[in-house]
Write an enzyme that holds these catalytic residues in place. Structure first.
Site, PDB file in Angstrom:
ATOM      1  N   GLU A   3      38.380  24.641  23.241  1.00 27.77           N
ATOM      2  CA  GLU A   3      38.367  24.280  21.704  1.00 27.77           C
ATOM      3  C   GLU A   3      37.067  26.243  21.580  1.00 27.77           C
ATOM      4  OE1 GLU A   3      35.496  22.947  18.719  1.00 27.77           O
ATOM      5  OE2 GLU A   3      35.061  22.019  20.226  1.00 27.77           O
ATOM      6  N   LYS A  27      34.969  28.977  21.609  1.00 25.79           N
ATOM      7  CA  LYS A  27      32.918  28.549  21.535  1.00 25.79           C
ATOM      8  C   LYS A  27      32.779  29.807  19.845  1.00 25.79           C
ATOM      9  CE  LYS A  27      28.670  29.584  22.873  1.00 25.79           C
ATOM     10  NZ  LYS A  27      27.989  30.263  22.157  1.00 25.79           N
ATOM     11  N   ASP A  66      31.887  32.296  17.397  1.00 23.76           N
ATOM     12  CA  ASP A  66      30.587  32.874  17.120  1.00 23.76           C
ATOM     13  C   ASP A  66      29.934  33.122  15.524  1.00 23.76           C
ATOM     14  OD1 ASP A  66      28.174  34.715  18.108  1.00 23.76           O
ATOM     15  OD2 ASP A  66      29.293  36.384  18.565  1.00 23.76           O
ATOM     16  N   TYR A  82      33.243  20.705  14.554  1.00 26.88           N
ATOM     17  CA  TYR A  82      33.277  20.436  15.191  1.00 26.88           C
ATOM     18  C   TYR A  82      32.392  19.289  16.301  1.00 26.88           C
ATOM     19  CZ  TYR A  82      29.349  24.141  16.477  1.00 26.88           C
ATOM     20  OH  TYR A  82      29.039  24.367  17.099  1.00 26.88           O
ATOM     21  N   LYS A  97      31.854  30.686  28.914  1.00 27.17           N
ATOM     22  CA  LYS A  97      32.098  32.006  28.442  1.00 27.17           C
ATOM     23  C   LYS A  97      32.251  33.631  29.067  1.00 27.17           C
ATOM     24  CE  LYS A  97      28.669  32.953  26.085  1.00 27.17           C
ATOM     25  NZ  LYS A  97      27.424  33.548  25.794  1.00 27.17           N
ATOM     26  N   CYS A 115       4.302  43.337  50.962  1.00 27.55           N
ATOM     27  CA  CYS A 115       3.949  43.353  49.474  1.00 27.55           C
ATOM     28  C   CYS A 115       3.001  44.905  48.291  1.00 27.55           C
ATOM     29  CB  CYS A 115       2.912  42.272  49.297  1.00 27.55           C
ATOM     30  SG  CYS A 115       2.229  42.777  46.881  1.00 27.55           S
ATOM     31  N   CYS A 137      -0.621  44.479  47.069  1.00 29.30           N
ATOM     32  CA  CYS A 137      -1.301  44.494  47.618  1.00 29.30           C
ATOM     33  C   CYS A 137      -1.420  44.652  49.457  1.00 29.30           C
ATOM     34  CB  CYS A 137      -2.127  42.639  47.426  1.00 29.30           C
ATOM     35  SG  CYS A 137      -1.500  41.678  48.295  1.00 29.30           S
ATOM     36  N   CYS A 161       4.433  37.612  48.859  1.00 30.99           N
ATOM     37  CA  CYS A 161       3.670  37.900  48.944  1.00 30.99           C
ATOM     38  C   CYS A 161       3.030  36.199  49.240  1.00 30.99           C
ATOM     39  CB  CYS A 161       3.100  38.761  47.697  1.00 30.99           C
ATOM     40  SG  CYS A 161       1.551  39.370  48.309  1.00 30.99           S
ATOM     41  N   CYS A 168      -3.985  39.366  45.128  1.00 37.47           N
ATOM     42  CA  CYS A 168      -3.179  39.936  44.730  1.00 37.47           C
ATOM     43  C   CYS A 168      -2.501  40.541  43.494  1.00 37.47           C
ATOM     44  CB  CYS A 168      -1.530  39.494  44.747  1.00 37.47           C
ATOM     45  SG  CYS A 168       0.018  40.831  44.670  1.00 37.47           S
TER      46      CYS A 168
END
Length: 718
Positions: free
Chosen positions: A127, A129, A131, A237, A325, A430, A433, A448, A454
């Site tokens: 069904e 959706k 909004d 629903y 969606k 990294c 660091c 890292c 760090c």
């Protein structure tokens, strides 16, 4: 220039954290003024701009997303104006899928959980959706008594007076309706009605951004007569609490709502295959522009209600439903650069810096690139994506707002690639660091190794430690954590969690006093130390979550806490566990116990075991335990059943249910499910082919029953 004045792509991680804190507070205050006081002080456009900026910063700095982020709220918090309504059954959200393959995976997961072979009939409803705004209508003795918004899922707002003004919602139900029934659905506004309303509202200087906001604002009017003047409508629903069953299938119950006088969606159909679901989805997608109300996808639900009951729920969503969606809007732009962001677990995430482009009404300047494989054109399964095309600085790229929220790069335009472009080389150091960055076997993420040395990780781990759902220490916000972490004076320095709880003692011995530091004062310091002392006794699940162990969020922390009850038992088991070395290795009993906790799989178990077998982590935990007491998990909300509180092991082949379903059922009945037999085991359910576990149970004198006897024992509690 303050962080609030800077473009998002120019913010440092520290400034981004400060800006997210400001936005969370400002949006919350504007929500209060609009929903509670009905006295907005900014325009919808200005309000939307705040939310857009918040979403853009979170997309660029995902590791900084706050627990009070506006983007994480299921719905608006209940206000004092309308009064709270506790839902008899929670109003949960749905998981989302975005592709045809995701739908196939969803259907396959349902079949797998139910142990349905491919040829066994499995029917779904599909069904649109809507909004709109979720609503629960409670009828007692067939009269409408309460109407409540979804709120946070557990508690909503009482908007009964305003709901009574909607003509499509009946005040009374016919005689065949149960004595108690909660009819749930969506309050919405047609697009043509919305446009007409906005034309009238323009005269007052205030207009709504879209039909959904218009419906929500209309329902939160203090004067029901204002709501009555708004053209609101309602689709039914779903349902919550009922005093008697409403039917045997989702489809039949919704049709029954129609017979009672509710408007139900005429585009709801039954589908008996993935192909039928997708066909209906694409048909609705094709006519989306012609549908007179806003929709953002199609909802699929298992039709049979007995199967819905078997499938049950995850922490925030049902296993038997998902929302497919619609594809997000897309646009093309140029990739100007790639930056690396370091999260609190050391994860190094590549972020694309884009030439600004408008996608779905939002200006996008940054997008996620996920990981180094994604940049190289390799998917999660190791197979090529984008036909193997890599992503390079200077490329013209196709940008999409995934789920209409988080921007991501889908593909490049090969013919527009500069002739002098070079493949992007992911750093092995990294950027914060300089520590070596490693990628574990089977992992897509490079991390890292700097840990607490760090600053990107140390500060974020401390922020996580004191966050709302962890230790929740009031007065230790982001700015304070950064101040204490960077303090040169040892009397003020906080570099590890235990340092927080020794701060007061160090202050008392030092000539440096916190109340003399800019930004503090005698009152605020007293409150801070009081807040710290108030957290010297901490719940097990909060403590475990606060440690920031990979893969252990709030839900998994609660699962482990409910199983082990005491933190010492968990740590002892994790220390003793041996991680399996290969497919034939099942690990020792301690490993099997952790891996057997309902909802805890091998990935989570391995992260837990590795954490507690690392000497550096044990030093941090031991220092912390010297300062705080971890409370045993309370046995709250236990189900009263013959197996409540018992430790159950399932072994052998199960014929009436899958292993996942058996675990979920036992957990729902208050039992603990273990993957191994020990002296702590109370009951073994053995099916055909049971081997070593059955033998071990017999040797230990543990009660053994078969699957049929299991259903006889728990039958009245299902």
């Amino acid at each position: 220039m303050s962080p609030a004045e800077k473009p998002v792509d120019q913010l440092t991680p520290e400034e981004a954290g400060e800006e997210l804190a400001r936005l969370a507070a400002e949006i919350a205050e504007n929500d209060r003024l609009y929903h509670l006081e009905d006295a907005p002080v900014i325009s919808d456009a200005a309000y939307d701009a705040l939310r857009i900026r918040n979403a853009e910063i979170e997309a660029l700095f995902p590791e900084l997303v706050r627990v009070d982020s506006p983007s994480l709220k299921v719905g608006p918090a209940p206000t004092g104006t309308f009064g709270p309504v506790v839902h008899a059954r929670p109003m949960l959200s749905l998981d989302n899928v975005f592709s045809d393959d995701d739908v196939r995976d969803f259907v396959a997961s349902v079949r797998r959980f139910l142990a349905f072979p491919p040829d066994q009939e499995l029917v779904f409803t599909a069904e649109p959706k809507i909004d709109g705004l979720s609503m629960s209508l409670r009828y007692e003795r067939r009269r409408l008594v309460t109407a409540a918004t979804r709120g946070d899922g557990s508690t909503g707002e009482n908007v009964t007076a305003n709901i009574r003004t909607i003509k499509e919602i009946p005040e009374r139900l016919p005689e065949d309706a149960p004595d108690v029934v909660e009819v749930r659905g969506e309050v919405y506004m047609r697009r043509d009605d919305f446009m007409a309303l906005n034309q009238r509202m323009a005269e007052t200087g205030r207009v709504f951004a879209n039909p959904r906001n218009s419906a929500a604002g209309s329902l939160r009017q203090l004067d029901p007569e204002i709501t009555r003047s708004r053209p609101l409508k309602f689709f039914a629903y779903a349902w919550g609490e009922t005093s008697e069953p409403l039917g045997k299938t989702q489809y039949d119950v919704v049709r029954r709502f129609g017979d009672w006088g509710f408007k139900v969606n005429d585009r709801m159909v039954r589908c008996d295959s993935v192909e039928a679901l997708l066909k209906h989805y694409h048909a609705i997608e094709a006519e989306r522009a012609d549908i007179p109300y806003d929709i953002d996808g199609v909802v699929y639900k298992v039709d049979r209600l007995d199967l819905q009951e078997r499938l049950g729920f995850r922490s925030r969503s049902p296993r038997w439903a998902t929302a497919h969606k619609f594809a997000a809007e897309k646009a093309m732009t140029v990739l100007n650069g790639i930056d690396i962001q370091v999260g609190r677990t050391g994860a190094m995430t590549p972020v694309a810096r884009l030439e600004p482009v408008t996608v779905g009404g939002v200006v996008v300047t940054n997008a996620t690139l996920h990981n180094e494989d994604y940049i190289r054109g390799i998917g999660n399964t190791g197979q090529p994506i984008r036909d193997g095309r890599d992503i390079r600085v200077g490329d013209t790229v196709i940008v999409q707002r995934a789920g209409d929220v988080i921007p991501q790069i889908l593909d490049i335009v090969p013919e527009k690639r500069p002739a002098d472009s070079k493949p992007y080389v992911f750093p092995d150091r990294c950027p914060v660091c300089g520590s070596h960055a490693v990628r574990e076997e089977g992992e897509a993420v490079r991390r890292c190794t700097g840990g607490l040395i760090c600053s990107a990780q140390a500060v974020e781990r401390l922020r996580h430690f004191v966050s709302r759902n962890a230790f929740d220490i009031e007065g230790l916000g982001e700015k304070q954590i950064e101040f204490f972490f960077n303090a040169e004076d040892p009397a003020l320095r906080v570099r590890s969690p235990a340092d927080i709880f020794t701060l007061k003692e160090r202050q008392e011995r030092s000539l440096t006093k916190l109340e003399n530091v800019d930004g503090f004062g005698a009152v605020s310091v007293r409150k801070l130390f009081g807040a710290i002392d108030d957290r010297r006794n901490i719940e097990f699940s909060r403590f475990l979550y606060a440690l920031g162990i990979r893969h252990i969020g709030e839900t998994n922390a609660k699962r482990l806490a409910r199983h082990f009850i005491g933190f010492a038992a968990l740590m002892e088991t994790a220390r003793a566990a041996e991680i399996p070395e290969g497919k034939g290795d099942k690990g020792n009993a301690a490993w099997q116990e952790i891996n057997g906790v309902n909802g805890i799989g091998g990935v989570v178990a391995e992260a837990l075991v590795e954490f507690f077998n690392e000497s550096h982590n044990l030093e941090v935990v031991d220092a912390l335990l010297a300062q705080v007491k971890v409370l045993d998990e309370e046995r709250v909300g236990e189900v009263s059943s013959p197996v409540s509180g018992k430790t159950v092991v399932f072994t052998g082949a199960l014929e009436k249910m899958s292993r996942d379903e058996a675990k979920a059922m036992a957990e729902r009945l208050g039992a603990k499910v273990s993957g191994s037999v020990s002296k702590k085991t109370d009951l073994v359910v053995a099916g055909p082919g049971a081997g070593s576990k059955l033998k071990q149970a017999t040797e230990l004198g543990i009660e053994v029953i078969d699957e049929e006897q299991w259903f006889e024992r728990v039958g009245n509690n299902l």
